[in-house]
Write an enzyme that holds these catalytic residues in place. Structure first.
Site, PDB file in Angstrom:
ATOM      1  N   GLU A 232     -20.183 -12.157  52.338  1.00  0.00           N
ATOM      2  CA  GLU A 232     -21.359 -12.755  52.963  1.00  0.00           C
ATOM      3  C   GLU A 232     -21.108 -14.173  53.477  1.00  0.00           C
ATOM      4  OE1 GLU A 232     -24.895 -12.206  50.659  1.00  0.00           O
ATOM      5  OE2 GLU A 232     -24.723 -10.020  50.714  1.00  0.00           O
TER       6      GLU A 232
ATOM      7  N   ASP B 228     -25.150 -15.191  44.030  1.00  0.00           N
ATOM      8  CA  ASP B 228     -26.099 -14.621  43.079  1.00  0.00           C
ATOM      9  C   ASP B 228     -25.391 -14.003  41.872  1.00  0.00           C
ATOM     10  OD1 ASP B 228     -28.619 -13.921  42.129  1.00  0.00           O
ATOM     11  OD2 ASP B 228     -28.515 -11.929  43.033  1.00  0.00           O
TER      12      ASP B 228
ATOM     13  N   TYR C 269     -30.170  -4.992  52.455  1.00  0.00           N
ATOM     14  CA  TYR C 269     -31.079  -4.534  51.400  1.00  0.00           C
ATOM     15  C   TYR C 269     -32.427  -4.140  51.993  1.00  0.00           C
ATOM     16  CZ  TYR C 269     -27.582  -6.051  48.113  1.00  0.00           C
ATOM     17  OH  TYR C 269     -26.410  -6.171  47.409  1.00  0.00           O
TER      18      TYR C 269
ATOM     19  N   GLU D 180     -22.905  -2.949  50.601  1.00  0.00           N
ATOM     20  CA  GLU D 180     -23.933  -3.224  49.586  1.00  0.00           C
ATOM     21  C   GLU D 180     -25.271  -2.677  50.052  1.00  0.00           C
ATOM     22  OE1 GLU D 180     -24.370  -7.227  48.206  1.00  0.00           O
ATOM     23  OE2 GLU D 180     -22.200  -7.594  48.107  1.00  0.00           O
TER      24      GLU D 180
END
Length: 668
Positions: free
Chosen positions: A458, A208, A511, A547
């Site tokens: 990731e 991303d 997230y 994160e």
């Protein structure tokens, strides 16, 4: 990768690499890097920058090998194609007003330069060095191939003494290929997609952030003597009370004298403090190694952990021949510190560290990922303003200049290789992954600021072969440097992860209230506590949340908090803070990293309004509301953990309230 790319292009552009090796073998890296000392002037070295405006040509996406076939490197690019001016260093994507942004394949650069006659010395070499070209580069000097390199974000160089015309004009030509496939690091796919004019070439990837390309960092010509200092490796440690420091050095040389049978070279080493006073000196042994002892040492400390963080000494290395002839001089900055870790703590100089910082990107308007000293200086000012003591180089190595800045400012770095969203584990991918880490460790091993290596972001660690693959990668990294722990930022559930056994520090990304249960602020705190606890229970290793965050449009305000609003970002942070404080008391939770430092560009998507907006600063480096909240958090932690003082402007004056709160005219 270029050889593969060109072959694929000839038979029909890039093929999508889908083969997955069933057996992965832990082979040696076929070619390791040599040299790569940062170009610095000295009594024996000269450095010239080739930064500036270069000529630029974009290849036809449907005919990307034309420049090779037609030998564009044999003469000025302007004689083959219309050229446009292109700044170096910079990403080329956002410079023009046409559709260059999404170009896939090869582009070409060239420029002319003079080499002084004084450089034509029999006992001198000339080197050409690139700080970074993304993703793959072929380089010609005066029409002769000088070097090629695969792997964006990392430097490469070659000796060009024999290719230059001294006292005359020279030409340098670079072909850059931005294509990513399943065996590049990072991975991507190339496909042909129908469009209104037939077909178009499309680059896709799962990560991303935007795949900016071009000559991203500075280009230098520099000289060395014929026999020169090629490698310097530094390791430091402290005694138990941090009063005495030790600097162990190892020097490799190259050149004619180094290859003589008697080989009587030696080095004189001197170490100077910030005031320019020599505090240690030594003459090396015959193997060009040794140890300096520094009494009353000033250790390198992270920001806020000491009144004088980021303390650096200057090491001066003078290479001599047996007859005491001075051959070469090189200087570098050295921070003296010692790292250690166990199953619950990370320590620097014997003191426990709690990381508080960011994931970041090298990303800004117009220049993309190109080196920008003004932007870099602004970023470090903001890091210190907000009270951060660390960041991760997500998701690739950052510029050497930024590493030097981190050394000087006392900002700890989790140094990450370009492996992101790694999947489809194959032998070829493993070999390149290990090569990326070899180049990274080779480049950054002497930086005091680098306290950890991150081997991936990731990765798909629940896949078949993931456990074996990352065991090979982690163990190879340890073979390169045993003085720093190894981590990877993992987004797979801990119940399915296969990589954690190979790591020293567990880092996880999640997230809550954004990708998971969007908008649900009541589903954050306990989930963070439970997941972090699950990671620790499974692996019995220190845990970092690498994160967390939420996209936020600066200037959008909604009460009650609603997704994309500044209030929502602040609330998401606050709910995480509660979890972190619970976890800190458990003793094994060692850090919190916001995603992201500043907004950044991504591939075009209906889920992205001009890019990823999770920054606490805008892309123009201005604070959102959450930046002020985070600043109070980080300095509060600094005061609790390191007894640092608050900045005078941390809290805005509101009111003076006495015991009763009653006031009359006499109080005015």
């Amino acid at each position: 990768m270029l050889t593969l790319s060109l072959m694929s292009l000839v038979v029909g552009w890039y093929v999508i690499h889908t083969a997955i090796a069933l057996i992965i073998v832990n082979k040696d890296v076929s070619q390791t890097t040599r040299g790569m000392l940062y170009p610095r002037e000295s009594e024996t070295r000269e450095v010239r920058s080739l930064d500036g405006i270069w000529n630029f040509v974009r290849s036809d996406q449907k005919n990307p090998t034309q420049g090779i076939r037609d030998q564009w490197y044999a003469e000025d690019l302007s004689k083959n194609q219309p050229i446009i001016p292109m700044p170096v260093p910079a990403s080329y994507n956002d410079i023009t007003t046409d559709d260059l942004r999404d170009h896939v394949g090869t582009v070409w650069y060239d420029r002319k330069f003079f080499v002084p006659r004084s450089w034509a010395k029999e006992q001198q070499r000339v080197w050409l060095r690139f700080g970074s070209v993304h993703y793959e580069a072929y380089v010609w000097v005066n029409g002769q191939q000088a070097m090629k390199h695969e792997m964006g974000h990392l430097p490469f160089e070659a000796e060009v003494t024999h290719l230059l015309k001294y006292g005359e004009e020279n030409r340098i030509t670079v072909m850059c290929d931005n294509a990513l496939i399943q065996t590049t690091v990072p991975q991507g796919k190339i496909t042909e997609v129908p469009n209104d004019d037939g077909v178009t070439i499309v680059q896709s990837y799962t990560f991303d952030f935007f795949n900016y390309a071009g000559i991203h960092r500075s280009v230098h010509l520099y000289t060395t003597p014929k026999t020169f200092i090629e490698e310097v490796e530094i390791q430091t440690k402290l005694n138990d009370d941090n009063s005495v420091g030790y600097v162990t050095y190892s020097i490799n040389v190259n050149g004619s004298a180094a290859n003589e049978a008697d080989n009587n070279l030696y080095a004189r080493i001197q170490l100077y403090n910030k005031q320019g006073v020599m505090v240690a000196n030594a003459t090396s042994d015959s193997q060009l190694g040794g140890t300096l002892k520094v009494d009353k040492v000033k250790p390198w400390w992270p920001y806020l952990m000491d009144p004088e963080p980021g303390y650096l000494y200057e090491m001066e290395i003078k290479l001599h021949a047996a007859n005491e002839e001075l051959l070469d001089v090189y200087r570098l900055q050295v921070g003296i510190r010692q790292l250690s870790w166990n199953n619950a703590q990370f320590l620097i100089n014997g003191k426990q560290v709690y990381f508080r910082g960011f994931g970041r990107h090298e990303d800004s308007d117009i220049r993309g990922k190109g080196l920008d000293n003004a932007l870099m200086t602004r970023d470090f000012n903001l890091l210190k303003w907000i009270g951060a003591n660390a960041y991760r180089t997500s998701h690739y190595p950052y510029s050497e200049e930024s590493m030097q800045f981190a050394d000087r400012h006392g900002i700890m770095i989790i140094d990450e290789c370009p492996s992101v969203d790694t999947e489809n584990f194959s032998q070829e991918l493993l070999d390149k992954h290990k090569s990326s880490l070899e180049q990274l460790v080779h480049r950054d091993r002497n930086h005091a600021s680098v306290v950890m290596w991150s081997i991936a972001n990731e990765p798909r660690t629940r896949e078949t072969n993931a456990g074996t693959y990352f065991q090979f990668v982690a163990n190879y990294t340890r073979s390169l440097d045993k003085t720093r722990p190894i981590t990877a930022a993992i987004a797979q559930p801990h119940t399915e992860d296969k990589a954690g056994n190979s790591l020293d520090i567990i880092s996880f990304n999640r997230y809550n209230a954004w990708y998971s249960n969007p908008g649900r602020l009541d589903m954050v705190t306990q989930r963070v506590i439970d997941e972090a606890s699950g990671w620790y229970k499974k692996y019995n290793k220190p845990v970092i949340m690498a994160e967390y965050g939420a996209d936020t449009m600066d200037g959008l305000h909604m009460q009650p908090a609603y997704v994309w609003s500044e209030e929502f970002q602040s609330e998401v942070f606050s709910r995480h803070f509660r979890a972190f404080d619970v976890l800190r008391r458990k003793g094994w939770f060692i850090g919190e990293f916001v995603w992201n430092f500043a907004d950044f560009k991504t591939a075009q998507s209906y889920t992205r309004v001009g890019g990823n907006k999770k920054g606490v600063f805008t892309r123009a480096r201005q604070p959102k509301a959450a930046a002020h909240l985070l600043r109070k958090r980080y300095f509060a932690l600094g005061r609790e953990l390191e007894d640092c003082s608050f900045p005078e402007d941390l809290f805005t004056y509101i009111a003076e309230v006495g015991d009763s709160g009653k006031r009359d005219a006499s109080d005015l």
